[in-house]
Write a protein that holds these residues in place. Structure first.
Motif, PDB file in Angstrom:
ATOM      1  N   HIS A 118       0.834  -1.208   0.000  1.00  0.00           N
ATOM      2  CA  HIS A 118       0.000   0.000   0.000  1.00  0.00           C
ATOM      3  C   HIS A 118       0.864   1.252   0.000  1.00  0.00           C
ATOM      4  N   ARG A 119       0.902   1.932  -1.133  1.00  0.00           N
ATOM      5  CA  ARG A 119       1.757   3.125  -1.308  1.00  0.00           C
ATOM      6  C   ARG A 119       3.227   2.789  -1.089  1.00  0.00           C
TER       7      ARG A 119
ATOM      8  N   MET B 294       8.763   7.150   3.416  1.00  0.00           N
ATOM      9  CA  MET B 294       7.614   8.015   3.133  1.00  0.00           C
ATOM     10  C   MET B 294       6.807   7.435   1.974  1.00  0.00           C
ATOM     11  N   GLU B 295       5.494   7.366   2.154  1.00  0.00           N
ATOM     12  CA  GLU B 295       4.607   6.726   1.182  1.00  0.00           C
ATOM     13  C   GLU B 295       4.735   7.341  -0.215  1.00  0.00           C
ATOM     14  N   ASN B 296       4.494   6.508  -1.217  1.00  0.00           N
ATOM     15  CA  ASN B 296       4.462   6.925  -2.620  1.00  0.00           C
ATOM     16  C   ASN B 296       5.760   7.575  -3.088  1.00  0.00           C
ATOM     17  N   THR B 297       6.868   7.136  -2.507  1.00  0.00           N
ATOM     18  CA  THR B 297       8.175   7.591  -2.973  1.00  0.00           C
ATOM     19  C   THR B 297       8.953   6.405  -3.543  1.00  0.00           C
TER      20      THR B 297
ATOM     21  N   GLY C 180       2.544  -7.001  -5.991  1.00  0.00           N
ATOM     22  CA  GLY C 180       2.176  -5.738  -6.616  1.00  0.00           C
ATOM     23  C   GLY C 180       2.378  -4.547  -5.706  1.00  0.00           C
ATOM     24  N   ILE C 181       2.247  -3.371  -6.314  1.00  0.00           N
ATOM     25  CA  ILE C 181       2.331  -2.088  -5.610  1.00  0.00           C
ATOM     26  C   ILE C 181       1.056  -1.311  -5.902  1.00  0.00           C
ATOM     27  N   GLU C 182       0.492  -0.720  -4.844  1.00  0.00           N
ATOM     28  CA  GLU C 182      -0.637   0.201  -4.991  1.00  0.00           C
ATOM     29  C   GLU C 182      -0.125   1.613  -4.805  1.00  0.00           C
ATOM     30  N   THR C 183      -0.616   2.541  -5.638  1.00  0.00           N
ATOM     31  CA  THR C 183      -0.230   3.944  -5.493  1.00  0.00           C
ATOM     32  C   THR C 183      -1.402   4.831  -5.885  1.00  0.00           C
ATOM     33  N   ASP C 184      -1.251   6.144  -5.659  1.00  0.00           N
ATOM     34  CA  ASP C 184      -2.335   7.109  -5.842  1.00  0.00           C
ATOM     35  C   ASP C 184      -1.927   8.200  -6.821  1.00  0.00           C
ATOM     36  N   VAL C 185      -2.880   8.609  -7.639  1.00  0.00           N
ATOM     37  CA  VAL C 185      -2.612   9.654  -8.635  1.00  0.00           C
ATOM     38  C   VAL C 185      -3.457  10.889  -8.350  1.00  0.00           C
ATOM     39  N   GLN C 186      -2.785  12.019  -8.274  1.00  0.00           N
ATOM     40  CA  GLN C 186      -3.427  13.328  -8.209  1.00  0.00           C
ATOM     41  C   GLN C 186      -2.923  14.159  -9.400  1.00  0.00           C
ATOM     42  N   LEU C 187      -3.467  15.360  -9.528  1.00  0.00           N
ATOM     43  CA  LEU C 187      -3.107  16.220 -10.648  1.00  0.00           C
ATOM     44  C   LEU C 187      -2.591  17.549 -10.104  1.00  0.00           C
ATOM     45  N   SER C 188      -1.429  17.971 -10.581  1.00  0.00           N
ATOM     46  CA  SER C 188      -0.918  19.289 -10.216  1.00  0.00           C
ATOM     47  C   SER C 188      -1.753  20.375 -10.898  1.00  0.00           C
ATOM     48  N   ARG C 189      -1.525  21.617 -10.511  1.00  0.00           N
ATOM     49  CA  ARG C 189      -2.297  22.717 -11.099  1.00  0.00           C
ATOM     50  C   ARG C 189      -2.125  22.773 -12.613  1.00  0.00           C
TER      51      ARG C 189
ATOM     52  N   VAL D  88       0.718  13.122 -10.755  1.00  0.00           N
ATOM     53  CA  VAL D  88       1.742  12.878  -9.743  1.00  0.00           C
ATOM     54  C   VAL D  88       1.226  11.893  -8.709  1.00  0.00           C
ATOM     55  N   LEU D  89       2.153  11.291  -7.962  1.00  0.00           N
ATOM     56  CA  LEU D  89       1.800  10.320  -6.934  1.00  0.00           C
ATOM     57  C   LEU D  89       1.646  11.032  -5.599  1.00  0.00           C
ATOM     58  N   TRP D  90       0.397  11.109  -5.134  1.00  0.00           N
ATOM     59  CA  TRP D  90       0.112  11.773  -3.863  1.00  0.00           C
ATOM     60  C   TRP D  90      -1.258  11.324  -3.415  1.00  0.00           C
ATOM     61  N   HIS D  91      -1.404  11.026  -2.134  1.00  0.00           N
ATOM     62  CA  HIS D  91      -2.667  10.474  -1.643  1.00  0.00           C
ATOM     63  C   HIS D  91      -3.684  11.544  -1.273  1.00  0.00           C
ATOM     64  N   ASP D  92      -3.273  12.551  -0.532  1.00  0.00           N
ATOM     65  CA  ASP D  92      -4.207  13.540   0.009  1.00  0.00           C
ATOM     66  C   ASP D  92      -4.298  14.753  -0.902  1.00  0.00           C
ATOM     67  N   ARG D  93      -5.352  15.542  -0.713  1.00  0.00           N
ATOM     68  CA  ARG D  93      -5.388  16.814  -1.423  1.00  0.00           C
ATOM     69  C   ARG D  93      -4.395  17.786  -0.795  1.00  0.00           C
ATOM     70  N   PHE D  94      -4.304  17.773   0.534  1.00  0.00           N
ATOM     71  CA  PHE D  94      -3.435  18.722   1.217  1.00  0.00           C
ATOM     72  C   PHE D  94      -2.008  18.202   1.284  1.00  0.00           C
ATOM     73  N   LEU D  95      -1.091  19.135   1.443  1.00  0.00           N
ATOM     74  CA  LEU D  95       0.340  18.825   1.389  1.00  0.00           C
ATOM     75  C   LEU D  95       0.970  18.782   2.775  1.00  0.00           C
ATOM     76  N   ASN D  96       0.170  18.382   3.775  1.00  0.00           N
ATOM     77  CA  ASN D  96       0.710  18.332   5.132  1.00  0.00           C
ATOM     78  C   ASN D  96       1.877  17.362   5.255  1.00  0.00           C
ATOM     79  N   LYS D  97       1.874  16.298   4.434  1.00  0.00           N
ATOM     80  CA  LYS D  97       2.976  15.337   4.510  1.00  0.00           C
ATOM     81  C   LYS D  97       4.249  15.867   3.866  1.00  0.00           C
ATOM     82  N   ALA D  98       4.132  17.025   3.222  1.00  0.00           N
ATOM     83  CA  ALA D  98       5.325  17.703   2.721  1.00  0.00           C
ATOM     84  C   ALA D  98       5.636  18.935   3.564  1.00  0.00           C
ATOM     85  N   GLY D  99       4.959  19.046   4.720  1.00  0.00           N
ATOM     86  CA  GLY D  99       5.231  20.143   5.643  1.00  0.00           C
ATOM     87  C   GLY D  99       4.455  21.412   5.362  1.00  0.00           C
ATOM     88  N   LEU D 100       3.438  21.338   4.494  1.00  0.00           N
ATOM     89  CA  LEU D 100       2.633  22.519   4.159  1.00  0.00           C
ATOM     90  C   LEU D 100       1.168  22.223   4.489  1.00  0.00           C
TER      91      LEU D 100
END
Length: 250
Positions: free
Chosen positions: A17-18, A25-28, A42-51, A56-68
């Protein structure tokens, strides 16, 4: 009743899972590489879209896991996202889906969850799904599965690329009645991924009767992993793939 080249139930496949997200750190890349040290399927991962619409591979909408904590993934163009280095990621930036596929599609099966949620316009859902399917490209052995909690996105994906195996992710409050309805209205689905807490033998048997792939998430405790194995599911998603493999193979 047939799915896309669905194979009858056999040995349960364990998906990280990720990546091995308890070890990195997940999805790295580091998490994926650590997962591959085990005999994962297998590997599970998540896809989001940049502006600027880079997948890109990122689970949440917010960037708290990147410190923001107050910033969102879609507030930034991809070149900006590349600069958001979380110390826990061992100096890795956010990975693109393109790079992930280039690196890992030959290593194991992949389950790509397209994170299409209500906060995002459906045009972005469509863009994200098109990009995902285009980047996967030709996959005759169907080693890559595409999933979403958003049924409309899966309908769109099926119209866009009919040959791609699609997995519908269930919410915890969905029931066997929803399964029965979807087996009629959405027969194109390759399978379903269900929360382990609400999965029982009746649902698994029904889906297997219709030759659908059955996945469960997220199985971490001995009890959850053992339950999944006893139910005879096809895919077991775990944050602890080493534990899941040990219990499966013992």
């Amino acid at each position: 009743m047939s799915g896309h080249n669905y194979a009858p139930p056999g040995k349960c496949r364990v998906f990280a899972h990720r990546g091995a997200n308890r070890e990195a750190m997940e999805n790295t890349r580091n998490a994926f590489d650590k997962a591959l040290r085990y005999a994962i399927d297998g590997i599970e991962t998540d896809v989001q879209l940049s502006r600027d619409e880079v997948a890109v591979l990122w689970h949440d909408r917010f960037l708290n896991k990147a410190g923001l904590n107050d910033k969102k993934i879609d507030d930034f163009d991809y070149p900006q996202l590349q600069t958001l280095i979380n110390p826990d990621s061992e100096n890795e930036g956010i990975m693109t889906l393109r790079d992930f596929l280039m690196t890992y599609r030959q290593c194991c099966h992949l389950l790509i969850e397209v994170k299409n949620r209500d906060w995002e316009p459906f045009t972005r859902h469509q863009t994200k799904m098109r990009q995902t399917l285009d980047l996967i490209g030709n996959d005759p052995d169907q080693t890559i599965l595409v999933s979403s909690f958003n049924l409309a996105s899966l309908e769109y994906a099926h119209c866009y690329r009919v040959e791609v195996p699609l997995i519908y992710n269930f919410e915890p409050d969905q029931t066997i009645a929803d399964v029965r309805r979807l087996l009629i209205t959405h027969a194109f689905l390759h399978g379903f991924c269900l929360p382990i807490s609400s999965t029982d033998q009746a649902i698994v048997n029904l889906l297997h009767d219709y030759r659908k792939c059955v996945g469960v998430y997220t199985c971490n405790s001995d009890t959850e992993i053992t339950k999944a194995l006893q139910l005879g599911v096809d895919i077991l998603i775990s944050d602890l793939p080493d534990k899941a493999l040990l219990l499966r193979d013992q």
